[in-house]
Design an enzyme around this catalytic site. Structure first.
Site, short mmCIF file in Angstrom:
data_model
loop_
_atom_site.label_atom_id
_atom_site.label_comp_id
_atom_site.label_asym_id
_atom_site.label_seq_id
_atom_site.Cartn_x
_atom_site.Cartn_y
_atom_site.Cartn_z
N CYS A 101 0.85 -1.20 0.00
CA CYS A 101 0.00 0.00 0.00
C CYS A 101 0.89 1.25 0.00
CB CYS A 101 -0.82 -0.05 1.28
SG CYS A 101 -2.21 1.02 1.26
N LYS A 140 1.00 -9.68 1.21
CA LYS A 140 0.56 -9.07 -0.05
C LYS A 140 1.59 -8.01 -0.42
CE LYS A 140 -3.41 -6.67 -2.15
NZ LYS A 140 -3.16 -5.23 -2.15
N ASN A 212 -2.57 -10.23 -8.57
CA ASN A 212 -3.55 -9.17 -8.33
C ASN A 212 -3.20 -7.99 -9.23
OD1 ASN A 212 -3.67 -6.48 -6.12
ND2 ASN A 212 -5.54 -7.46 -6.81
N GLY A 213 -4.27 -7.23 -9.56
CA GLY A 213 -4.07 -6.00 -10.32
C GLY A 213 -4.74 -6.05 -11.68
N ARG A 236 -11.14 -3.85 -7.26
CA ARG A 236 -12.18 -2.90 -7.64
C ARG A 236 -13.34 -3.52 -8.39
NH1 ARG A 236 -7.57 0.95 -9.87
NH2 ARG A 236 -6.72 -1.14 -10.15
C1 FMN Z 1 -10.37 1.93 -2.20
C2 FMN Z 1 -9.17 1.02 -2.14
C3 FMN Z 1 -8.58 0.75 -0.93
C4 FMN Z 1 -7.48 -0.12 -0.85
N1 FMN Z 1 -6.97 -0.45 0.37
C5 FMN Z 1 -6.00 -1.40 0.46
C6 FMN Z 1 -5.58 -1.92 1.71
O1 FMN Z 1 -6.10 -1.54 2.78
N2 FMN Z 1 -4.59 -2.86 1.71
C7 FMN Z 1 -4.02 -3.33 0.56
O2 FMN Z 1 -3.14 -4.20 0.60
N3 FMN Z 1 -4.42 -2.87 -0.64
C8 FMN Z 1 -5.41 -1.95 -0.71
N4 FMN Z 1 -5.88 -1.56 -1.94
C9 FMN Z 1 -5.30 -2.18 -3.15
C10 FMN Z 1 -6.11 -3.43 -3.53
O3 FMN Z 1 -6.04 -4.41 -2.53
C11 FMN Z 1 -5.59 -4.01 -4.85
O4 FMN Z 1 -4.24 -4.41 -4.67
C12 FMN Z 1 -5.64 -3.01 -6.00
O5 FMN Z 1 -6.88 -2.33 -6.04
C13 FMN Z 1 -5.38 -3.69 -7.34
O6 FMN Z 1 -6.37 -4.67 -7.59
P1 FMN Z 1 -7.60 -4.39 -8.61
O7 FMN Z 1 -7.00 -3.86 -9.89
O8 FMN Z 1 -8.26 -5.72 -8.79
O9 FMN Z 1 -8.46 -3.36 -7.95
C14 FMN Z 1 -6.96 -0.69 -2.03
C15 FMN Z 1 -7.58 -0.42 -3.27
C16 FMN Z 1 -8.68 0.42 -3.32
C17 FMN Z 1 -9.36 0.66 -4.65
#
Ligand code: FMN
Length: 335
Positions: A101, A140, A212-213, A236
């Site tokens: 993060c 992660k 992921n991503g 998301r």
């Molecule tokens: C609103 C929001 C809050 C997030 N908070 C965290 C978190 O608390 N811890 C974490 O490891 N990643 C956090 N992420 C990242 C997500 O876990 C993920 O790695 C990232 O959105 C990429 O995945 P996606 O493309 O499927 O969304 C957050 C993402 C979003 C959109």
């Protein structure tokens, strides 16, 4: 591996990402109604908050949510040890350490993605957590940060942390830029490198690696599993269109019979909503996670509008949800 770890490794074939302000217990309750098998993650909770904060508010969760993992943020081995112990005692099935993060708040505490530069410290933290946690400790991470070279940094990171006893990792397949990009930009702008994650699986076949991503659907998730990755984490897309991602997940990912339906999940949410309101909660705290349930389907706009306009009003209750569902069902019958 213990039987609990085997079950969790299986659940981790598909997971919903930890997302701050989004994957709270109400959101997880909804997601669990849509998929019985998908592994769910909490929002990140910092180790000091777990130790000193209001535990019931920060860590409380429902029996229905299993399998559910607690994500911790921190970089102090002793604090993480204590937080992991408390998390496991609370009944979480897994304790996950956030090394991905990039937000400012997280950087200032020297944890999150900046830990990609400190694999030895991550290993020490994980060893401490593993020493006290009866449930699995996972990580992660990103593929690197800033000017780091992912090709060398990521294998070194995995090897070092695995030596401390971690065997399951979720890799957000892009770098984080700690200066110059906002957390939101850091989820979109650095390019995705799925091939690197696939190469890590070949290099470390004994590790359970989830990618992921940018994965937007089950159609996009399945090829990763077929190609040999152990799991896919969706963030998301699972939040914004939960029914699209989760209703067919149990059948497509685990071969279970049957699928769930968004309409049934709405009805199943009603007793949960009533209990939440009786305990002094507000309707919108639950329904804000339900706005995307009909995304892309007839009635989606009316559903969103009724809920977003009405759910914050004082006294709003389950009848509003029933009214919103009626809009969807009327349109579907007419279609
Ligand atoms: C609103 C929001 C809050 C997030 N908070 C965290 C978190 O608390 N811890 C974490 O490891 N990643 C956090 N992420 C990242 C997500 O876990 C993920 O790695 C990232 O959105 C990429 O995945 P996606 O493309 O499927 O969304 C957050 C993402 C979003 C959109």
């Amino acid at each position: 591996m213990t039987s609990g770890q085997t079950a969790l490794s299986d659940a981790a074939r598909l997971s919903v990402a930890p997302m701050m302000d989004w994957t709270d217990r109400h959101c997880r309750h909804l997601h669990r109604l849509l998929s019985r098998r998908t592994l769910l993650y909490t929002e990140m909770v910092t180790a000091p908050a777990v130790i000193h904060g209001d535990r019931e508010r920060l860590l409380g969760f429902g029996d229905t949510e299993h399998p559910v993992a607690l994500q911790l943020g921190g970089s102090d081995p002793a604090e993480l040890r204590e937080a992991a112990r408390i998390g496991a005692e609370f009944g979480y099935d897994e304790i996950n350490l956030n090394c991905g993060c990039p937000s400012d708040r997280v950087q200032s505490g020297a944890f999150g993605a900046v830990l990609m530069t400190r694999p030895d410290l991550v290993a020490e933290c994980c060893a401490e957590m593993i020493a006290v946690s009866p449930v699995e400790v996972t990580v992660k991470c990103r593929i690197g940060v800033d000017e780091q070279e992912p090709e060398t940094v990521l294998p070194h990171f995995l090897e070092t942390v695995a030596a401390a006893g971690v065997r399951r990792f979720t890799i957000h397949a892009r770098k984080a830029w700690l200066q110059g990009l906002s957390p939101k930009e850091n989820r979109d702008i650095p390019p995705l490198d799925y091939d690197l994650v696939a190469r890590m699986k070949r290099a470390f076949p004994h590790l359970h690696l989830s990618v992921n991503g940018g994965v937007g659907s089950l159609d996009e998730a399945e090829p990763f599993l077929k190609a040999g990755l152990d799991g896919v984490m969706i963030g998301r897309a699972a939040y914004h269109a939960p029914a699209d991602v989760l209703c067919e997940a149990d059948r497509r990912i685990w071969g279970d019979p049957g699928t769930s339906r968004a309409e049934a999940a709405v009805r199943d949410m009603l007793p949960y909503i009533e209990a939440h309101l009786s305990a002094g909660g507000r309707l919108h705290q639950v329904t804000r996670h339900m706005l995307g349930l009909f995304a892309g389907r007839p009635g989606a706009r009316g559903w969103r509008r009724v809920l977003s306009e009405g759910a914050s009003r004082p006294g709003a209750g389950p009848e509003l949800v029933i009214e919103a569902l009626g809009r969807v069902e009327d349109l579907q019958q007419a279609a």
